[in-house]
Design a protein around this motif. Structure first.
Motif, mmCIF file in Angstrom:
data_model
loop_
_atom_site.group_PDB
_atom_site.id
_atom_site.type_symbol
_atom_site.label_atom_id
_atom_site.label_comp_id
_atom_site.label_asym_id
_atom_site.label_seq_id
_atom_site.Cartn_x
_atom_site.Cartn_y
_atom_site.Cartn_z
ATOM 1 N N PHE A 41 -1.145 2.002 8.319
ATOM 2 C CA PHE A 41 -1.687 0.770 7.754
ATOM 3 C C PHE A 41 -1.305 0.640 6.283
ATOM 4 C CE2 PHE A 41 -5.320 -1.318 5.522
ATOM 5 C CZ PHE A 41 -5.017 -2.610 5.910
ATOM 6 N N GLU A 42 -1.438 1.715 5.521
ATOM 7 C CA GLU A 42 -1.083 1.674 4.094
ATOM 8 C C GLU A 42 0.408 1.394 3.904
ATOM 9 O OE1 GLU A 42 -3.086 1.453 1.539
ATOM 10 O OE2 GLU A 42 -4.810 1.629 2.894
ATOM 11 N N THR A 43 1.245 1.978 4.749
ATOM 12 C CA THR A 43 2.687 1.715 4.686
ATOM 13 C C THR A 43 2.960 0.253 4.971
ATOM 14 O OG1 THR A 43 3.233 3.972 5.327
ATOM 15 C CG2 THR A 43 4.942 2.305 5.676
ATOM 16 N N TRP A 44 2.335 -0.284 6.015
ATOM 17 C CA TRP A 44 2.499 -1.697 6.367
ATOM 18 C C TRP A 44 2.036 -2.589 5.208
ATOM 19 C CZ3 TRP A 44 -1.458 -5.336 6.832
ATOM 20 C CH2 TRP A 44 -1.073 -6.577 7.323
ATOM 21 N N ARG A 45 0.882 -2.244 4.653
ATOM 22 C CA ARG A 45 0.316 -3.039 3.563
ATOM 23 C C ARG A 45 1.236 -3.025 2.341
ATOM 24 N NH1 ARG A 45 -5.945 -2.433 1.568
ATOM 25 N NH2 ARG A 45 -5.809 -3.952 -0.087
ATOM 26 N N ASP A 46 1.798 -1.866 2.010
ATOM 27 C CA ASP A 46 2.735 -1.778 0.886
ATOM 28 C C ASP A 46 3.971 -2.633 1.118
ATOM 29 O OD1 ASP A 46 1.079 -0.023 -0.491
ATOM 30 O OD2 ASP A 46 2.209 1.772 0.105
#
Length: 58
Positions: A41-46
């Motif tokens: 999720f954090e990778t996608w958000r970044d």
């Protein structure tokens, strides 16, 4: 297994396909309990942060 490219069910995690307790808070709880999904999720958000005008509100 769900992928973000084909995800369309808000009651399932887009990263692992797990059933969520609820579409909103259930996803937040799920990522807190699943380090792999939290990382994804954090990778996608970044990756999409520049696509969201004004940044994230939450």
């Amino acid at each position: 297994m769900a992928t973000t490219e084909s995800w369309s069910d808000p009651e399932r995690c887009p990263f692992c396909g797990a059933k969520l307790a609820s579409p909103g808070a259930g996803f937040v709880d799920h990522t807190a309990e699943s380090p792999d999904c939290e990382t994804k999720f954090e990778t996608w958000r970044d990756r999409i942060t520049d696509d969201v005008a004004g940044g994230w509100s939450g």
